[in-house]
Structures are given as C-alpha cells and as structure tokens.
Design an enzyme around this catalytic site. Structure first.
Site, PDB file in Angstrom:
ATOM      1  N   HIS A 183       1.815   4.751  -2.672  1.00  0.00           N
ATOM      2  CA  HIS A 183       2.009   6.182  -2.378  1.00  0.00           C
ATOM      3  C   HIS A 183       3.409   6.636  -2.807  1.00  0.00           C
ATOM      4  O   HIS A 183       3.596   7.704  -3.388  1.00  0.00           O
ATOM      5  CB  HIS A 183       1.883   6.432  -0.873  1.00  0.00           C
ATOM      6  N   HIS A 203       0.833  -1.206   0.000  1.00  0.00           N
ATOM      7  CA  HIS A 203       0.000   0.000   0.000  1.00  0.00           C
ATOM      8  C   HIS A 203       0.872   1.263   0.000  1.00  0.00           C
ATOM      9  O   HIS A 203       0.723   2.142  -0.865  1.00  0.00           O
ATOM     10  CB  HIS A 203      -0.903  -0.032   1.242  1.00  0.00           C
ATOM     11  N   GLU A 204       1.810   1.332   0.948  1.00  0.00           N
ATOM     12  CA  GLU A 204       2.644   2.542   1.061  1.00  0.00           C
ATOM     13  C   GLU A 204       3.566   2.689  -0.150  1.00  0.00           C
ATOM     14  O   GLU A 204       3.918   3.800  -0.536  1.00  0.00           O
ATOM     15  CB  GLU A 204       3.451   2.530   2.360  1.00  0.00           C
ATOM     16  N   GLU A 227      -4.502   8.164  -2.452  1.00  0.00           N
ATOM     17  CA  GLU A 227      -5.037   6.871  -1.993  1.00  0.00           C
ATOM     18  C   GLU A 227      -5.365   5.967  -3.174  1.00  0.00           C
ATOM     19  O   GLU A 227      -5.309   4.749  -3.058  1.00  0.00           O
ATOM     20  CB  GLU A 227      -6.274   7.073  -1.119  1.00  0.00           C
TER      21      GLU A 227
END
Lengths: 494, 494
Positions: free
Chosen positions: A267, A263-264, A293
């Site tokens: 980003h 997930h990160e 997001e």
C-alpha cells in the site's frame, strides 16, 4: 484568466487536500497513538472537520465551476482531474450535512467501543452501536441509490470501486465459487501429507520490529516520507508525503506481523509513488480500494510468499532470531505457503481468503438492501463459515462477525476489494512476467527493481488519471478476470 | 432564546476548539513523530487550518455577537468567558489573514531548517530564515502596538501574558539583577568546597523511559488522557483530554531527561485538571504561559529538587539503574541542587536560569522594537553571556543564540514567562506551606495529595476564570513579587 473555473476548482481541491491531510494524521494517531480517554474529543474534532470538508466540497460555487469548466480548454490530464472532481462533488452533494456528521460520530463511537467489546466477546453491546451505524448507512445508501438509479448496495460499492457493480461481482464470485472450494480441498489434502517444522518462539517484539524495518527497506519503502508503528488493526494511513503503516506483534508468532508489514508496504509504495505534478488534486490520488489492495497483495502474496523472495527474507529472519530447523528454505517456504482454513480473515492464506470476503459480501449486501437485520448476522456468519470452511463460530463473536473494523464505522462495500485485489494482483504479476522475460531470475537474484519499475510505470504513476478499467486494460491487455488468480493458486498449491 | 448572542458565541468557540484540537495533535506529531519529508505538506496543512480559524474568529458576526452579548443576562462565569472570547477575537481581528498565513509558513520553514542547522552550527543559513520570521513578527507587533497604544514588544508580550508589560518586567528583573548575581556567586563558591560523586552511566534509554513513566505516575499524570514521547525540544502539547508530553534521552546523562519529564508533568497536570464544565470555551483554558511555567517549575524545582521529594525519586532510580555511590541520598540531593552556569537554558539550574531569560528578553525586545537587527544577535549574546555567566559563545551558535526553538516560529514575548513562572512557583509554594501546616511532613512521607489538592483548588480548577492578577492574589494573598523566589534560593543554596 485562462480556464478560470478550472483554476478555482484546483485551488478548492488543494485546500480540501490540506484538511484531508490533518484528518489523515489525526485518524492515524487515533489508532496508533491516542490514549483511550482522548476518544470522545477526537471523534468530535474529526466530525467537525468532516462537516467543513463536506461544506466546501458541496458549495454551490463548486457546482457552478464544474459546469462552466466543461466548456474550458483543458488538456487530457485536466479533463481527467475534472472528472474526478465532479465525482467527488456529486458523491458528497447527495448527502445532507447532518447525516455526514451523524455517521462520523456514530462510527467513532462504535469503533471505539468495539476495541474493548471484541476482546470481551460482547455482541450485545456491539450490536447496539452497530444498529445505529447500519441505520445511517442504509439512509446514505437509500439517498445515493435513488439519485443514481442503482440498488442500495451498489450505491455504496461505487464509493470504493467506481467501475464495479454487484451484478459484475456476482459473476466474478460465481466463477470463484465454481472452482475454489475444490482447489482449497485439494490443497489441504496435498499439504496434509507434508511434515512441517514450526518456527519456535518467543520472538521479541523489538526484533520483530527490526525485521519489519529491514524488509521495508528491502521493498523500497521511503523512510524520509513514512513510518512504521503499532495498532490493534494494521492499516496504511497518512498522506503520500508521509505514509504511516502499522502492524501488531505477538511474541509467540513471527510471520503474522512480518507479512502484515509486507502487505502494508505494498500500500505504502503505491502512495509514496503517486504522481507529484498535481499537488492536492484528485487525479493524483490512488485509483480505488481494489487497486490499492492489488498492490498490497502483490507484495504480500504474489511476491512475498514466493520461494524466490523468501530466500532473501530468510537471512533477515535468521539475523534477528538466530538459526533454527524451521528456517531451512524449503521448510520456511512451505510454512509460508500453508493452506489452513481459520476464523480470522487477516490471518487467512490466499486460498481460503476469498471465502472470508464472499461471506462478508453476501451479508453486508443483504444488510444494506434491507433483507436481513443486525441481529441476523451471527447465525448467518456461522452458517456460511460452516459451509465454506467447516468452522463453527457459534457464540464466538470475537473470532466471527466482530473481528473486523470495517463495519464499525460504516465501511459497507469495502470487503469485495480484497478479493478483487487478489485477482488484479495475479493478473498484474502475470503481465509483468510477460513484459519482463528475466523477471523471475531477477527476483531470485534479489533484484526487485525491474518489478517495482513495472508497477511504477503501469500503476503507481497514473494515480486516478485513467479509470480502473482503462488502467487494468493498459497494464495487462485485458479486463479483470479470475484466470490468472486461478493459475497462480494452481501453480503454487496443487 | 435566552442569551442568544452568547449562545452563538459558545457554539462558535466550541467549533474553534475542535479545530485547535486537530492543530494541536498535528503539531505534536510534527515534533514527535513526523519523518522529515512530511514537513512541507504539514506546514501547508497547518497554515490552511490557521487561516480558517482566523476567519472564523474574526468573522463580523462574532464582533456583533460580542457587542450584543454585553447586554445579555450572564452569570459571573459567562461574563468571564465573554471577556476571554472578546480578547481572542480582538487579538485575531487585528491581523490580516495574509500575515497569519505568511507567519505560519515562515515559522514552519525556519523551525524545520533549524533542526539540522543547529547541529551544523549554521548561523548563516538560520539567520536568513530568521530574518523573514522577524520581519513578519515586527509587522504583527506594529499592527498590534498601534491598535493598543503600547510599545511593539509589549504588544507581543500581551499575547502570552495578559497582565504584563515591559515596564513591570523591568522592575521585576531589575530587582532580580540587584541580588541574583551575588547569590549566584556565593552559591558557586559554597559548592566549590563540596566533593560530589557523579552518577555513572550509561543509562539505557528504555530504562530512562521507564523511570520517567514511573515518576509521572507518582506525580499523578493520568495516562488515560495522555502519553510520553520523544522530541528534539521537550514540550507539553495536545489537548486537555489528551496531553502529550515529550522528553529527550542521552544515554550518558540520567537527570536531564528525568527532570524534563517532571517539568512537563507539571504542565500536564495543569492541563489535565482544567475545568471540564465549559467544553471548548476560552474560560476553560490555562490562564497564561507564565502560570503554565509556574506549574512546571513548581513540579521541577520547588518540589522535584527538594530533598523530601528526592528521597522518593531515588528508589525509582535505583530500581532501574542499580545501586551506585552517587545514589546515596545526600550526594544525590546535592547533585540535583548543583549550581553550574552553562550554555544551555533548558539544562540550567534555577539560580542561573534567570540570566538566560533576561538575556533573551533584552535581545528580543530590542529586536522587535527595531533597535537591533538579526545580524547583531550573536555578538550581543556573547557579550551578555560573558557579563552574566562568564561564558563565551563566540562562533558557537549551536550552544548560543541557536539553542532555542521559540524564535524560529516567531514566539517573541514568551521567554519572560519562564522567570515569571519561577517567581510565581516560589510564591505559590510558600502560600501552600502556610495554608497546609503539615505539608513538608506529608511530602517527606511521600504523600503528595495535599500539595496537588492545593494546586487543584487554587490554580488548576480556575482555568481562565480569573485574571492572572486575581488568581495569584486569591491564591497567595499578594501580587507577584520576587521575595519568595529569593527566600527559596537563599534557603536552598546558601
């Protein structure tokens, strides 16, 4: 000098970006490195810098340059940059310096105390600090709302999502509410017939870290310009030249940290691939929190939990933790696609996740608009969790309304970004698939470059050049809507 | 308002201290955490902050307040604080902002490139950057020297050591030169008859780290207000509320990292015990670099390598690395008291250490005063290493004139602090022993509190309240001299 006012502005914003750099690194350090006794001094130092940045940004010379630059001969990119500069100036100029400082200090205090109050389930202690944060956020919302002629909550929402209003959110979320509970129930029912083998721990932290680093490499994270560390609440921070992502490890649980890293990394790749031709300029920043997001959820959900990707993740897992029955591909895939309503938003599957977000949206909006008070939160939380997911959080503040960091420092208006991001991600993945006919095959082969190239082309390289609406129209051919999110969930879970 | 000008100054210095906090943490990060690609942006951010701090400190209002505050009714502490404020202001006001920024940028660049140039033994590349740093440092020295009517080198020395001049250093160092080479030769000769057992590695990094943390606890480091990390060049950074020390690990070598930690813990305890009643004020800062080094060398050499202390260090070593013949107390003590001239300053024993310092002092003084050029350094280095320690560094820049970080960012005038610190440390230990008759017995028992209490009472709590001369006179009853250093070396090594 040509475009003299515009040049003055670019110098000022370059200077501001350098102070933001220090603030970002000191902020990362606060969550990832700082010992507890450093908190008070750090809070004061960051508040002092915040006041300085506010002074620079709201200086009346900036206002004059902004007005004068409108008349200068600027190309499209410069005009876009000017638009973003004006937005930043006007957002800041509305707030008195004393409020900026008070918010920063109250936020640091509340966040710091929350770190121990949450494990201690101490709602009384936490709510005392939170009331002060809410009081200051309401004051901010009141000032912004009056200046813009919008509702108080919309005035805060606008900070994170320039094109978004609660009226539009209500339509989008009403649509979700019309089909998601049913889809969730069906998915749960369908999965109740599966027999899954759970991964058996323990999973040593060092091995989890190594797996995380390996998956970051596979996902194209540039370690020359970033790092992976640990924090209580995972995040992506730092600056585009030096992106700092964090995760947290639980030796009994393998996938939470690993998918947190994925997930990160979404980003991070957005940040690491923002345009470099406008150093320190607002046009070079990420478009919005929902677009941010969308990238993390694109990585975590659209790509990360697909079977095509999981078959390439599995060898990394096996290399680090050995072979076990749970690591057979079909079981591993099903395990990573489990739908299991639970208390914790960050651990939620993508089907129940919107419930967590809409619940928070309803509460924070009422809180900011003054329809409810901080003391009303726990009961409302419990009621909504019961209604959405059939779970009680009565007396369990830790896993209920105290679980998130966002409200501690006044980040009201952020939560909708997660579900907007999920919808954007599905819409973007669908568009990538249409644009790249061999996409699924290339992912199955382990070649992620076409996919990343498409994101680079359609999202990352644009920074804030386009509005969110333009960006998504240009990338997908239509406005944001929930159709592709629904298609994606239906295809994966029903 | 009472003492209005003084109050304005305290507010200004509090604000400056908050910016210094951010600079200290971002600086620590740069050495301990930052990925290489973050360097350019970090250098620019720190330079921007440096310019801001310079502007605030040299603002003409500060000059006016300083003058007016002289007439206000201030107590002794406030007067001492005012003295330190005036010193900081006048030091800064001499330099034009452009020079401050240019020095910061050239220093970052040179330091960053040095990290790879040193392992690559690339003197050509390094000297190009160093010449620019030297050019700017000479410019700074010229400006300071003219304003103060002192020599150029003395003007830089004064930044680190307020009461020190090269005339006084020459006397102190001439004294050392009169007896130290002989003492060194005797010590080497005496030890050549010993047969020592070397510790056998490997010593896993994680175990070295655990030993370091344990010895930090034994030495009273407050982990609520600090951390231990890794950097290429060990240092003590951060702020008093959040002290960051670093070390570096070599799996083949046990004692270098461990004694590095003991050394930095000496710095750290000074910082952690500075007075807290004057937040952000110059009076609350450490007195000088030599006093700082006196604390680290007090910990590392006076205390750390004494048999009384080593018998309490040994159980930590054995607990982490198991029993082996080298860990018998007499052998372990003799091993830690080896005198072995070598290339590397930071690895030097305390008998040959002054040679490293005096060599650098001679070279940097000539360099700043314009008597030599950067291109002359390698030959001079070789010549002096031959004369002092009988070692050739011809063509070996890595272990010669490129080994230290100090010159990379223009820290000319710092090196003498190490040998001044060694002399101060010996003088202070002697004074502590006179003041506390049972001191050696208490250390032998493992009770370090009397010793730390004495340091707290005589050094730490004073911050910059007293001048260095007053501080040392009050603590030891006399001025700095080399008698106790000689006594200490004679007692331990002959």
């Amino acid at each position: 000098m040509e475009n003299e006012n515009y040049q003055q502005l670019t110098r000022t914003f370059l200077r501001l970006s350098r102070f933001s750099h220090l603030s970002a690194i000191a902020g990362w350090d606060m969550f990832a490195m700082m010992p507890p006794g450093g908190s008070a001094a750090r809070g004061e130092a960051l508040a002092e810098l915040g006041v300085l940045q506010h002074q620079i940004l709201t200086d009346k010379k900036v206002a004059q340059w902004l007005t004068a630059a409108q008349q200068e001969d600027l190309n499209d990119d410069e005009q876009a940059n000017l638009r973003e500069m004006a937005r930043a100036h006007h957002q800041a100029a509305l707030l008195p310096e004393s409020l900026v400082e008070a918010k920063s200090l109250a936020g640091s205090r509340c966040e710091h105390a929350w770190r121990t109050q949450r494990p201690g389930n101490d709602w009384q202690g936490f709510s005392t600090n939170l009331k002060e944060v809410v009081r200051l956020s309401r004051e901010e919302a009141r000032i912004r709302a009056e200046a813009k002629g919008v509702s108080r909550y919309d005035a805060l929402l606008d900070i994170f999502e320039p094109d978004m209003t609660s009226a539009r959110l209500d339509v989008l979320f009403a649509d979700l509410k019309s089909w998601l509970p049913d889809l969730l129930a069906q998915a749960v029912e369908k999965q109740s017939r599966q027999t899954l083998i759970a991964p058996q721990g323990p999973f040593p932290t060092e091995k989890q870290r190594e797996s995380g680093l390996e998956v970051m490499r596979m996902l194209g994270f540039n370690f020359d310009h970033g790092r992976l560390d640990v924090s209580a609440h995972p995040f992506c921070g730092g600056v585009p030249d030096d992106v700092r992502i964090t995760t947290r490890y639980n030796e009994n649980e393998l996938l939470s940290a690993l998918f947190g890293v994925i997930h990160e990394t979404g980003h991070a790749r957005y940040e690491q691939n923002l345009p470099r031709q406008w150093p320190g300029q607002p046009i070079a920043l990420a478009r919005s929190t929902a677009i941010h997001e969308s990238q993390s959820l694109f990585f975590e959900m659209q790509l990360g939990r697909s079977k095509a990707f999981l078959q390439h993740l599995l060898p990394i897992v096996i290399e680090n933790f050995g072979i076990q029955p749970a690591f057979e591909l079909d079981n591993f895939t099903a395990w990573n696609q489990r739908v299991k309503p639970g208390f914790i938003r960050v651990d939620a599957d993508e089907v129940s996740y919107p419930a967590h977000v809409i619940l928070r949206y309803d509460i924070e909006r009422a809180l900011i608009d003054g329809d409810i008070e901080v003391d009303d939160i726990p009961a409302l939380w419990d009621e909504k969790m019961q209604a959405w997911l059939g779970l009680s959080t009565k007396g369990n503040y830790r896993d209920g309304c105290m679980q998130d960091i966002h409200w501690t420092d006044g980040g009201f208006g952020y939560f909708p970004s997660y579900t907007l991001g999920a919808m954007y991600a599905a819409q973007l993945f669908n568009a990538a698939r249409s644009a790249l006919p061999g996409l699924d095959e290339s992912i199955t082969r382990g070649d992620l470059n076409p996919l990343f190239g498409w994101l680079q082309q359609n999202i990352w390289q644009h920074g804030s050049r386009l509005s969110t609406t333009q960006l998504i129209q240009q990338a997908t051919g239509e406005d944001l809507n929930s159709r592709y999110f629904r298609q994606h969930l239906t295809a994966r879970y029903l």
